[in-house]
Design an enzyme around this catalytic site. Structure first.
Site, PDB file in Angstrom:
ATOM      1  CD  GLU A  13      55.187  15.051  18.636  1.00 38.13           C
ATOM      2  OE1 GLU A  13      54.233  14.472  19.472  1.00 38.13           O
ATOM      3  OE2 GLU A  13      55.580  16.089  18.422  1.00 38.13           O
ATOM      4  CG  PHE A  29      58.212  27.967  24.872  1.00 36.78           C
ATOM      5  CD1 PHE A  29      57.169  27.309  25.919  1.00 36.78           C
ATOM      6  CD2 PHE A  29      59.136  27.572  23.894  1.00 36.78           C
ATOM      7  CE1 PHE A  29      56.458  27.011  25.127  1.00 36.78           C
ATOM      8  CE2 PHE A  29      57.730  26.713  22.472  1.00 36.78           C
ATOM      9  CZ  PHE A  29      56.236  27.457  24.271  1.00 36.78           C
ATOM     10  CD  GLN A  30      57.654  23.388  22.901  1.00 35.68           C
ATOM     11  OE1 GLN A  30      58.208  23.319  21.635  1.00 35.68           O
ATOM     12  NE2 GLN A  30      55.841  23.644  22.677  1.00 35.68           N
ATOM     13  CE  LYS A  51      65.870  26.878  17.526  1.00 37.53           C
ATOM     14  NZ  LYS A  51      65.017  27.556  17.383  1.00 37.53           N
ATOM     15  CG  MET A 108      42.818  -8.530  28.236  1.00 33.92           C
ATOM     16  SD  MET A 108      42.673 -10.222  27.607  1.00 33.92           S
ATOM     17  CE  MET A 108      43.544 -10.744  27.248  1.00 33.92           C
TER      18      MET A 108
HETATM   19  C1  LIG Z   1      48.402   2.050  27.153  1.00 33.81           C
HETATM   20  C2  LIG Z   1      47.586   1.130  27.480  1.00 33.81           C
HETATM   21  N1  LIG Z   1      45.775   1.289  28.568  1.00 33.81           N
HETATM   22  C3  LIG Z   1      45.066   0.785  29.172  1.00 33.81           C
HETATM   23  C4  LIG Z   1      45.889  -0.594  28.610  1.00 33.81           C
HETATM   24  C5  LIG Z   1      44.993  -2.036  29.519  1.00 33.81           C
HETATM   25  N2  LIG Z   1      44.793  -2.513  28.174  1.00 33.81           N
HETATM   26  C6  LIG Z   1      44.566  -4.025  28.296  1.00 33.81           C
HETATM   27  S1  LIG Z   1      43.546  -4.337  27.183  1.00 33.81           S
HETATM   28  C7  LIG Z   1      42.928  -3.693  27.361  1.00 33.81           C
HETATM   29  C8  LIG Z   1      41.634  -3.935  26.645  1.00 33.81           C
HETATM   30  C9  LIG Z   1      41.832  -2.836  25.138  1.00 33.81           C
HETATM   31  O1  LIG Z   1      40.553  -2.684  23.782  1.00 33.81           O
HETATM   32  P1  LIG Z   1      40.557  -3.709  22.405  1.00 33.81           P
HETATM   33  O2  LIG Z   1      41.123  -2.406  21.672  1.00 33.81           O
HETATM   34  O3  LIG Z   1      39.020  -2.635  22.612  1.00 33.81           O
HETATM   35  O4  LIG Z   1      40.774  -4.952  22.680  1.00 33.81           O
HETATM   36  P2  LIG Z   1      39.630  -5.948  22.723  1.00 33.81           P
HETATM   37  O5  LIG Z   1      40.891  -6.389  24.063  1.00 33.81           O
HETATM   38  O6  LIG Z   1      37.757  -5.398  23.528  1.00 33.81           O
HETATM   39  O7  LIG Z   1      39.899  -7.070  21.931  1.00 33.81           O
HETATM   40  C10 LIG Z   1      43.406  -2.416  28.381  1.00 33.81           C
HETATM   41  C11 LIG Z   1      42.182  -0.821  28.208  1.00 33.81           C
HETATM   42  C12 LIG Z   1      46.925  -0.675  27.726  1.00 33.81           C
HETATM   43  N3  LIG Z   1      46.931  -2.410  27.726  1.00 33.81           N
HETATM   44  N4  LIG Z   1      47.334   0.328  27.170  1.00 33.81           N
END
Ligand SMILES: Cc1ncc(C[n+]2csc(CCOP(=O)(O)OP(=O)(O)O)c2C)c(N)n1
Ligand SMILES: [Mg+2]
Length: 575
Positions: free
Chosen positions: A49, A111-112, A161, A481
């Site tokens: 979803e 439920f749900q 529902k 990042m």
């Molecule tokens: C759902 C979610 N969880 C955690 C984060 C925190 N976060 C921001 S950038 C990042 C790393 C992303 O890794 P990747 O997709 O490999 O991209 P890269 O920075 O290596 O290019 C994280 C964990 C986020 N933005 N969104």
């Protein structure tokens, strides 16, 4: 005479809805039965979803029309929450229909059962809990009106529902118009304020136009270009505003903020007049607000009065649609026949050119091309191979910032990313939604090996609907990042940002869904492989491109307590 379920779907049809992105379940089954009967509204079955909401969101960002989502109660509804929040933070029009347990079971831990109206309340523009089937057409009409008017946003319709049961039917008529007494979105700005703003702009010595996502959402990019051209003033875009002003235009300073260009952030800092259009001075732009642009008078145009002076005090606030206000400003300029101070403007452009020369990312190459492939050069090659014309979605991380910096967007609705919430997992489903809307240009998802795994199951949806999205995975084998921040603020302690040897073989994974997978590790192969990828117009291609893990995104504002101009320009240089 129609049942509640049939009325709901028929209302979507009469609203002109082409696609509903969704996933079925118990509480929504009467609605799904109505979907089965209806031939006009096409339902797209996703695999999670969250992806339904991101796909609807991508569709909305490309078309400017509301995206529509249909989910069941409980886990279906809660899985949609992240995507609703994503749309809310970026002001994207969306209508989310959630099934609910039968009216007489509400509150009994059925439920749900989840209180969807309650759970989603802080992240929706409005919500409805339907208590009478006869009201469905009017509620649907209102929901679309609220989602798309004023500052757009997501609206939830939660339907028990029994309300959609085929057992009872009602006379159906879809309303032509709605009026909601308590909701009157702004349209025209205050003429006196607009005149004052134009005068302030004309008298400016160091002006900057700071344009955000509202320019794109408000379909006013052409007016922004007209205004900037008429005045010959520099323009900078937020992450959300990229594409509202042509990327390669010489008046464009590039993106501002956390990973903005040196020239954009420095020009903002020294500006005497800032025209903020459809932008909200968020913390990823302003850095420390007490140090924000000390000498600037601020004109702030926004459709949402709550955005004005929220973080930065506006000197001339103008509440109205960007389209209407910019049109009126252009009219005032015509009548005034005054031009900006040519000498001052010339000096200002000299100064900006000097900044560009010194530290611009477009004037000089800011990364090395030795050793491993650098993420920046992947985006530059992507830009060349696609002629700068692709619709680009992204996930969240370094790859997102590199895409924002190096793919120089030409037109509005070309750059689709989660700016406000920063939702990893957004890129692929958003690309699917974009692909349903877009037939002319290729749709590319720029992602990281971390983010893509958050909605990787959607490769199956791409198979089912023949959606030939191109996935460009900048694989740095790290949560890049996070790793960058750990380098800068935690002495390189890589707490949980590396995953050892556990990454999947993305080529095989793509192939298992029936797609094409390609792995690229050598610079010499990059361009040719990208060309090969885009030549396969009707296939999903997953390009797993290994890039240098140690690369950082620069410029990067110094935080906390920095001003706009306080930046790291590389690992060694600071402003
Ligand atoms: C759902 C979610 N969880 C955690 C984060 C925190 N976060 C921001 S950038 C990042 C790393 C992303 O890794 P990747 O997709 O490999 O991209 P890269 O920075 O290596 O290019 C994280 C964990 C986020 N933005 N969104
Ligand atoms: Mg990564």
């Amino acid at each position: 005479m129609l049942s509640g379920g049939d009325m709901l779907v028929r209302s979507l049809q009469d609203e002109g809805i082409e696609y509903v992105f969704g996933y079925p379940g118990g509480s929504a089954l009467h609605i799904y039965d109505a979907i089965f009967r209806n031939k006009a509204v096409k339902h797209i079955l996703v695999r999670h979803e969250q992806a339904a909401t991101h796909a609807a969101d991508g569709y909305a960002r490309v078309t400017g029309r509301a995206g529509v989502v249909l989910v069941t109660s409980g886990p279906g509804a809660t899985n949609a929450i992240t995507g609703i929040a994503t749309a809310y933070m970026d002001s994207i029009p969306m209508v989310v229909i959630s099934g609910q347990v039968p009216s007489d079971k509400i509150g009994l831990d059925a439920f749900q059962e989840t209180d969807m109206v309650g759970v989603s309340r802080p992240i929706v523009k409005h919500s409805f809990l339907v208590t009478d089937a006869a009201e469905i057409p009017e509620i649907v009409k209102k929901a679309f009106y609220i989602a798309t008017s004023g500052r757009p946003g997501p609206v939830v319709i939660d339907i028990p529902k029994d309300i959609t049961s085929p057992a009872e039917t009602f006379p159906y008529e879809y309303p032509k118009k709605v009026k909601i007494r308590s909701y009157v979105p702004a349209e025209k700005g205050h003429s006196g304020q607009i005149k004052k703003a134009v005068q302030l702009l004309l008298d400016a010595k160091r002006p900057v136009i700071y344009a955000g996502g509202g320019v794109i959402q408000g379909n006013a990019s052409h007016l922004l270009v007209d205004l900037a051209k008429r005045l010959n003033y520099p323009v900078t875009n937020t992450l959300m505003g990229l594409g509202s002003f042509p990327g390669e235009d010489k008046q464009n300073l590039g993106m501002l903020g956390m990973h903005g260009t040196f020239e954009a952030n420095t020009a903002m800092h020294h500006a005497d007049v800032i025209l903020a259009v459809g932008a909200r001075f968020d913390d990823r732009v302003t850095n420390e607000t007490s140090k924000f642009c000390p000498g600037a008078k601020i004109i702030h145009i926004d459709i949402d009065p709550a955005s004005i002076s929220k973080t930065i005090q506006a000197d001339i606030p103008i509440v109205g649609s960007v389209q209407s206000v910019l049109s009126e400003m252009l009219e005032v300029l015509k009548v005034l026949k005054q031009d900006p101070d040519a000498q001052a403007l010339n000096d200002w452009w000299q100064q900006i050119s000097d900044w560009r020369e010194r530290h611009g990312i477009y004037t000089k190459k800011r990364y090395e091309t030795t050793g491993q492939i650098k993420p920046q050069e992947v985006i530059q090659a992507l830009y060349e191979v696609t002629g700068g014309d692709a619709i680009v979605t992204s996930d969240v991380g370094q790859h997102q910032m590199f895409a924002a910096q190096y793919y120089r967007f030409k037109r509005p609705r070309q750059w689709i990313n989660s700016g406000g919430l920063g939702t990893m997992g957004f890129g692929l489903p958003a690309a699917m939604g974009a692909q349903f809307a877009e037939r002319e240009h290729p749709v590319v998802c720029v992602t990281g090996e971390g983010s893509i795994q958050m909605c990787i199951q959607e490769l199956s949806t791409c198979t089912q609907y023949h959606l030939p999205v191109k996935i460009i995975c900048l694989n740095n084998q790290a949560l890049g990042m996070v790793r960058q921040w750990q380098d800068l603020h935690y002495d390189g302690r890589y707490s949980e940002s590396l995953y050892e040897e556990s990454l999947p073989d993305f080529v095989k994974l793509a192939e298992s869904y029936g797609h094409v997978g390609m792995k690229v590790t050598r610079r010499e192969d990059l361009k040719a492989k990208l060309e090969e990828c885009f030549a396969m117009k009707d296939r999903v291609v997953f390009m797993d491109i290994y890039v240098d893990q140690s690369e950082h995104v620069y410029p990067m504002q110094v935080a906390p307590n920095g001003a706009m101009r306080d930046m790291w320009l590389s690992k060694a240089e600071r402003t």
